[in-house]
Design a protein around this motif. Structure first.
Motif, PDB file in Angstrom:
ATOM      1  N   VAL A 437      -0.768  12.100 -28.551  1.00  0.00           N
ATOM      2  CA  VAL A 437      -2.174  12.126 -28.975  1.00  0.00           C
ATOM      3  C   VAL A 437      -2.480  13.426 -29.722  1.00  0.00           C
ATOM      4  CG1 VAL A 437      -4.568  12.102 -28.161  1.00  0.00           C
ATOM      5  CG2 VAL A 437      -2.866  10.608 -27.099  1.00  0.00           C
ATOM      6  N   LEU A 438      -1.954  14.550 -29.228  1.00  0.00           N
ATOM      7  CA  LEU A 438      -2.172  15.835 -29.888  1.00  0.00           C
ATOM      8  C   LEU A 438      -1.620  15.828 -31.309  1.00  0.00           C
ATOM      9  CD1 LEU A 438      -3.038  18.823 -29.816  1.00  0.00           C
ATOM     10  CD2 LEU A 438      -0.787  19.339 -28.817  1.00  0.00           C
ATOM     11  N   ALA A 439      -0.385  15.338 -31.470  1.00  0.00           N
ATOM     12  CA  ALA A 439       0.230  15.287 -32.802  1.00  0.00           C
ATOM     13  C   ALA A 439      -0.550  14.370 -33.729  1.00  0.00           C
ATOM     14  CB  ALA A 439       1.682  14.818 -32.683  1.00  0.00           C
ATOM     15  N   LEU A 440      -1.009  13.252 -33.212  1.00  0.00           N
ATOM     16  CA  LEU A 440      -1.754  12.315 -34.043  1.00  0.00           C
ATOM     17  C   LEU A 440      -3.078  12.916 -34.500  1.00  0.00           C
ATOM     18  CD1 LEU A 440      -1.861   8.539 -33.469  1.00  0.00           C
ATOM     19  CD2 LEU A 440      -3.977   9.703 -34.060  1.00  0.00           C
ATOM     20  N   TRP A 441      -3.756  13.665 -33.633  1.00  0.00           N
ATOM     21  CA  TRP A 441      -5.004  14.318 -34.018  1.00  0.00           C
ATOM     22  C   TRP A 441      -4.769  15.380 -35.086  1.00  0.00           C
ATOM     23  CZ3 TRP A 441     -10.316  14.683 -32.522  1.00  0.00           C
ATOM     24  CH2 TRP A 441     -10.765  13.607 -31.771  1.00  0.00           C
ATOM     25  N   VAL A 442      -3.699  16.167 -34.945  1.00  0.00           N
ATOM     26  CA  VAL A 442      -3.405  17.203 -35.932  1.00  0.00           C
ATOM     27  C   VAL A 442      -3.073  16.584 -37.283  1.00  0.00           C
ATOM     28  CG1 VAL A 442      -1.815  19.066 -36.549  1.00  0.00           C
ATOM     29  CG2 VAL A 442      -2.663  18.871 -34.197  1.00  0.00           C
ATOM     30  N   ILE A 443      -2.242  15.530 -37.271  1.00  0.00           N
ATOM     31  CA  ILE A 443      -1.882  14.855 -38.520  1.00  0.00           C
ATOM     32  C   ILE A 443      -3.114  14.251 -39.175  1.00  0.00           C
ATOM     33  CG2 ILE A 443      -0.599  12.894 -39.463  1.00  0.00           C
ATOM     34  CD1 ILE A 443       1.543  13.450 -37.326  1.00  0.00           C
ATOM     35  N   ALA A 444      -3.991  13.664 -38.373  1.00  0.00           N
ATOM     36  CA  ALA A 444      -5.223  13.086 -38.913  1.00  0.00           C
ATOM     37  C   ALA A 444      -6.118  14.171 -39.504  1.00  0.00           C
ATOM     38  CB  ALA A 444      -5.960  12.318 -37.826  1.00  0.00           C
ATOM     39  N   ALA A 445      -6.196  15.336 -38.828  1.00  0.00           N
ATOM     40  CA  ALA A 445      -7.013  16.441 -39.351  1.00  0.00           C
ATOM     41  C   ALA A 445      -6.456  16.955 -40.670  1.00  0.00           C
ATOM     42  CB  ALA A 445      -7.076  17.565 -38.315  1.00  0.00           C
ATOM     43  N   GLN A 446      -5.127  17.083 -40.765  1.00  0.00           N
ATOM     44  CA  GLN A 446      -4.511  17.518 -42.025  1.00  0.00           C
ATOM     45  C   GLN A 446      -4.790  16.521 -43.137  1.00  0.00           C
ATOM     46  OE1 GLN A 446      -0.385  17.959 -40.948  1.00  0.00           O
ATOM     47  NE2 GLN A 446      -0.693  20.005 -40.065  1.00  0.00           N
ATOM     48  N   ARG A 464      -1.043  11.935 -52.717  1.00  0.00           N
ATOM     49  CA  ARG A 464      -1.078  11.954 -51.253  1.00  0.00           C
ATOM     50  C   ARG A 464      -0.112  13.023 -50.773  1.00  0.00           C
ATOM     51  NH1 ARG A 464      -0.341   6.507 -47.967  1.00  0.00           N
ATOM     52  NH2 ARG A 464      -2.523   6.284 -48.624  1.00  0.00           N
ATOM     53  N   PRO A 465      -0.604  14.152 -50.234  1.00  0.00           N
ATOM     54  CA  PRO A 465       0.284  15.235 -49.806  1.00  0.00           C
ATOM     55  C   PRO A 465       1.225  14.774 -48.720  1.00  0.00           C
ATOM     56  CG  PRO A 465      -1.949  15.546 -48.958  1.00  0.00           C
ATOM     57  CD  PRO A 465      -2.015  14.427 -49.938  1.00  0.00           C
ATOM     58  N   PRO A 466       2.423  15.345 -48.676  1.00  0.00           N
ATOM     59  CA  PRO A 466       3.398  14.907 -47.664  1.00  0.00           C
ATOM     60  C   PRO A 466       2.922  15.260 -46.261  1.00  0.00           C
ATOM     61  CG  PRO A 466       4.162  16.879 -48.817  1.00  0.00           C
ATOM     62  CD  PRO A 466       2.935  16.417 -49.548  1.00  0.00           C
ATOM     63  N   LEU A 467       3.296  14.428 -45.311  1.00  0.00           N
ATOM     64  CA  LEU A 467       2.934  14.653 -43.918  1.00  0.00           C
ATOM     65  C   LEU A 467       3.790  15.768 -43.330  1.00  0.00           C
ATOM     66  CD1 LEU A 467       2.717  10.885 -43.003  1.00  0.00           C
ATOM     67  CD2 LEU A 467       0.777  12.449 -43.003  1.00  0.00           C
ATOM     68  N   ASP A 468       3.216  16.498 -42.393  1.00  0.00           N
ATOM     69  CA  ASP A 468       3.913  17.611 -41.769  1.00  0.00           C
ATOM     70  C   ASP A 468       5.128  17.098 -40.989  1.00  0.00           C
ATOM     71  OD1 ASP A 468       4.304  19.533 -39.276  1.00  0.00           O
ATOM     72  OD2 ASP A 468       3.344  20.685 -40.878  1.00  0.00           O
ATOM     73  N   ILE A 469       6.304  17.618 -41.333  1.00  0.00           N
ATOM     74  CA  ILE A 469       7.544  17.136 -40.716  1.00  0.00           C
ATOM     75  C   ILE A 469       7.594  17.475 -39.231  1.00  0.00           C
ATOM     76  CG2 ILE A 469      10.058  17.313 -40.719  1.00  0.00           C
ATOM     77  CD1 ILE A 469       9.941  17.775 -43.707  1.00  0.00           C
ATOM     78  N   TRP A 471       5.137  18.031 -36.994  1.00  0.00           N
ATOM     79  CA  TRP A 471       4.255  17.208 -36.177  1.00  0.00           C
ATOM     80  C   TRP A 471       4.708  15.748 -36.171  1.00  0.00           C
ATOM     81  CZ3 TRP A 471       1.242  19.102 -32.660  1.00  0.00           C
ATOM     82  CH2 TRP A 471       0.702  20.374 -32.800  1.00  0.00           C
ATOM     83  N   SER A 472       5.315  15.298 -37.246  1.00  0.00           N
ATOM     84  CA  SER A 472       5.821  13.924 -37.287  1.00  0.00           C
ATOM     85  C   SER A 472       6.971  13.735 -36.296  1.00  0.00           C
ATOM     86  CB  SER A 472       6.280  13.574 -38.703  1.00  0.00           C
ATOM     87  OG  SER A 472       5.204  13.624 -39.618  1.00  0.00           O
ATOM     88  N   ILE A 473       7.874  14.729 -36.249  1.00  0.00           N
ATOM     89  CA  ILE A 473       8.975  14.669 -35.288  1.00  0.00           C
ATOM     90  C   ILE A 473       8.438  14.679 -33.861  1.00  0.00           C
ATOM     91  CG2 ILE A 473      10.969  15.928 -34.387  1.00  0.00           C
ATOM     92  CD1 ILE A 473      11.566  16.839 -37.239  1.00  0.00           C
ATOM     93  N   LEU A 474       7.424  15.539 -33.630  1.00  0.00           N
ATOM     94  CA  LEU A 474       6.817  15.597 -32.304  1.00  0.00           C
ATOM     95  C   LEU A 474       6.188  14.248 -31.936  1.00  0.00           C
ATOM     96  CD1 LEU A 474       6.136  17.745 -30.037  1.00  0.00           C
ATOM     97  CD2 LEU A 474       3.868  17.849 -31.091  1.00  0.00           C
ATOM     98  N   LEU A 475       5.492  13.634 -32.883  1.00  0.00           N
ATOM     99  CA  LEU A 475       4.835  12.355 -32.644  1.00  0.00           C
ATOM    100  C   LEU A 475       5.831  11.278 -32.245  1.00  0.00           C
ATOM    101  CD1 LEU A 475       2.394  10.365 -32.857  1.00  0.00           C
ATOM    102  CD2 LEU A 475       2.973  10.146 -35.292  1.00  0.00           C
ATOM    103  N   PHE A 476       6.855  11.085 -33.067  1.00  0.00           N
ATOM    104  CA  PHE A 476       7.785   9.979 -32.822  1.00  0.00           C
ATOM    105  C   PHE A 476       8.739  10.269 -31.667  1.00  0.00           C
ATOM    106  CE2 PHE A 476       6.834   9.181 -37.444  1.00  0.00           C
ATOM    107  CZ  PHE A 476       6.118   8.021 -37.211  1.00  0.00           C
ATOM    108  N   SER A 477       9.064  11.554 -31.431  1.00  0.00           N
ATOM    109  CA  SER A 477       9.966  11.884 -30.322  1.00  0.00           C
ATOM    110  C   SER A 477       9.319  11.578 -28.976  1.00  0.00           C
ATOM    111  CB  SER A 477      10.365  13.362 -30.390  1.00  0.00           C
ATOM    112  OG  SER A 477      11.085  13.635 -31.570  1.00  0.00           O
ATOM    113  N   PHE A 478       8.124  12.103 -28.767  1.00  0.00           N
ATOM    114  CA  PHE A 478       7.462  11.877 -27.480  1.00  0.00           C
ATOM    115  C   PHE A 478       7.000  10.431 -27.326  1.00  0.00           C
ATOM    116  CE2 PHE A 478       7.279  16.489 -27.538  1.00  0.00           C
ATOM    117  CZ  PHE A 478       7.520  16.796 -26.202  1.00  0.00           C
ATOM    118  N   LEU A 479       6.740   9.763 -28.444  1.00  0.00           N
ATOM    119  CA  LEU A 479       6.429   8.336 -28.358  1.00  0.00           C
ATOM    120  C   LEU A 479       7.631   7.564 -27.836  1.00  0.00           C
ATOM    121  CD1 LEU A 479       4.246   6.187 -28.964  1.00  0.00           C
ATOM    122  CD2 LEU A 479       5.272   5.940 -31.225  1.00  0.00           C
TER     123      LEU A 479
END
Length: 583
Positions: A437-446, A464-469, A471-479
């Motif tokens: 949830v934390l990673a998703l909120w940060v990515i959404a804010a960016q 469309r600027p590239p997504l933060d690598i 936070w993306s790793i954090l999102l999919f890893s903990f998911l």
């Protein structure tokens, strides 16, 4: 003396003590059923001991694998067929999803009720197979007619029908109705297999093919089919560039699998004497004439039966773990259509999503390997504080199942291990959902910051600027990590309901449980429809975290009520003091 492969059953005039249960939770009534009242006092009956040979287990897994492969495949294929039949709109897909969920809520309890009062296990299972395959084959015919209209096929198509919106709508309604029948029959097949066949044939705890082992293998089959069956359908449709070929493949697969499922299920049944014994019918299901009167009941009686099922559900000692598990189906941080659509909308490619989903599937499958070992390990250590759940209905058996102290100790250890390892699973799910949830909120804010940049700045940067690598790793890893916990919790809760629900109530309980699950599925889908914008999904993620917290609290309260504690604080204190002494 009875051999190791036999159960010694003796009558007993003392009706004040409850019938001893095996590690799988079944009593004499489930093993013998009709024997009660037919034997003289002090007469002993020797019956085959529950368990499976390797050949029987293989055929049991084979039948379940084909059933699950077809169910998982059609579940995904129906989404593709609907999208192809009604392109450029989500109305048809949303309508189909809502109607199917409502139907499952209303009729799942009746399916469980039907399985429960069907005395012949083989006939019940084969009936679900025939109903399921017939609905898929007939549904494929109507999908083929819908997708053959001239506005949905190319000009060089072999079979083309004129465009007719009325016939298309009627065909869609029929296909949707058959899809509901398919879901209900698949649910009946799963209830018959998991809550009847598996529990009946499972060996005592600690033996080969005990309940923990059978549940783990069956769920592993389910998860593998959930991963591979949709992929195969997607590959066929993509490679041949034809959704209609996918429809034909789906219908033919269902047709070809029927004899294999029939043969494997019948082979298990014919070589297992315990399965051949008729199931005992609950007293409330039998009318004064001796036969169930379900066909003559009015709509009001059917409605009363529905609420009676809810009453049964909430009267069992395991409704809280079951409800806690059902609540997790509200979680929208899983690989459902809404979450995948959201990830695509914020900029993730389909390749990245597919790889992340595959990694999550590896963790899901690994849970089926870890869970039996975790139950055994957690059950062995410090299982004091256990307060057994008694079942008054067992007093009516009038027969004791003679077991030694070692087997009874294994039963207690297994139940303790289920409670403790289930708490570990839901806790692991909660811990790993927080960083998601934390990673998703940060990515959404960016993403919001990039959208709010001035227009002249956007001209000099990518559209469309590239997504933060990171936070993306954090999102999919903990998911992916969270999927391990949720399926550990699922397996332990399933075995708790198999063990602690009375044998004559398991199927009805499972039917109502499916209704409860679909209530939360419907709530999740409705919430996603109510908040459809991409920037609103962060709040859906937060609501998902709240649902996991509530689920954890419900289960933790239940475990504390059963065991009197959650954590051995004195053990932690001893370990801390010992560590300080070493320092």
């Amino acid at each position: 003396m009875a051999s190791d492969n036999e159960l010694r059953l003796s009558s007993d005039d003392d009706r004040s003590s409850t019938t001893t249960t095996t590690s799988t939770g079944f009593t004499f009534e489930e093993v013998v059923g009709v024997v009660e009242g037919e034997q003289d006092q002090d007469q002993e009956v020797l019956l085959p001991r529950p368990g499976l040979t390797r050949s029987q287990a293989f055929n049991l897994y084979l039948s379940h694998a084909f059933s699950t492969w077809n169910a998982r495949g059609y579940e995904f294929a129906a989404v593709l067929f609907t999208a192809a039949a009604y392109p450029n709109t989500l109305v048809a897909a949303a309508l189909r999803m809502v109607i199917v969920y409502f139907a499952m809520i209303l009729f799942s309890s009746y399916v469980g009720h039907w399985v429960e009062r069907s005395p012949n296990r083989l006939r019940t299972l084969l009936s679900t197979i025939v109903c399921n395959r017939s609905s898929v084959i007939a549904g494929s015919f109507f999908w083929l007619l819908i997708l053959s209209q001239e506005d949905l096929v190319g000009p060089d198509a072999v079979f083309v029908m004129p465009k007719n919106y009325v016939l298309k709508g009627a065909g869609f309604a029929v296909a949707m109705t058959l899809g509901i029948i398919e879901r209900l029959s698949a649910s009946g097949n799963l209830i018959s297999m998991e809550r009847d066949w598996v529990v009946t044939v499972a060996a005592p705890a600690g033996s080969p093919y005990d309940l923990s082992h059978l549940n783990a293998v069956m769920r592993r089959i389910d998860l593998v089919c959930k991963l591979l069956s949709p992929i195969l359908i997607s590959v066929i449709i993509t490679t041949l560039d034809s959704v209609r070929i996918g429809v034909i493949y789906t219908g033919l697969t269902s047709f070809v699998c029927i004899p294999v499922e029939f043969f494997s299920a019948k082979k298990v049944w014919s070589h297992n004497a315990v399965l051949q014994v008729p199931k005992p019918l609950p007293p409330q299901h039998t009318a004064s004439g001796g036969e169930p009167q379900a066909g003559t009941r009015s709509c009001m009686a059917q409605l009363r039966q529905f609420f009676k099922g809810l009453e049964l559900y909430f009267s069992t000692p395991v409704w809280i773990p079951s409800m806690a598990l059902a609540l997790l189906h509200f979680n929208m941080l899983t690989w459902r259509a809404t979450f995948i659509t959201y990830l695509i909308n914020i900029g993730y490619s389909l390749t990245v999503i597919t790889v992340a989903r595959a990694i999550g599937s590896v963790f899901e499958i690994s849970s089926t390997v870890i869970t039996p070992r975790g139950i055994e390990y957690m059950g062995k250590a410090h299982h004091h504080g256990y307060s057994p759940v008694t079942r008054d209905d067992d007093d009516e058996a009038g027969v004791r199942l003679i077991t030694d102290d070692r087997e009874e100790n294994r039963n207690v250890q297994t139940l303790t291990g289920l409670q403790r390892f289930g708490l570990w699973g839901i806790s692991w799910q909660l811990i790993n959902t927080v960083p998601v949830v934390l990673a998703l909120w940060v990515i959404a804010a960016q993403r919001d910051e990039a959208e709010n940049l001035p227009t002249f700045v956007k001209r000099f940067i990518a559209e469309r600027p590239p997504l933060d690598i990171g936070w993306s790793i954090l999102l999919f890893s903990f998911l992916a990590f969270s999927r391990l916990g949720v399926w550990v919790f699922d397996l332990t809760t399933q075995q708790l309901t198999q063990t602690l629900v009375a044998p004559t109530q398991r199927s009805s309980f499972a039917g109502v449980e499916n209704s409860v699950v679909n209530v939360f599925e419907l709530l999740g889908a409705g919430t996603a429809i109510a908040f459809p914008r991409t920037e609103q999904y962060r709040w859906l993620a937060l609501a998902s975290l709240v649902s996991v917290v509530v689920s954890w609290l419900m289960y933790a309260v239940w475990v504390h009520r059963q065991r009197g504690h959650l954590v051995h604080w004195e053990k932690l204190g001893e370990g801390f003091c010992l560590r300080r002494g070493n320092w």
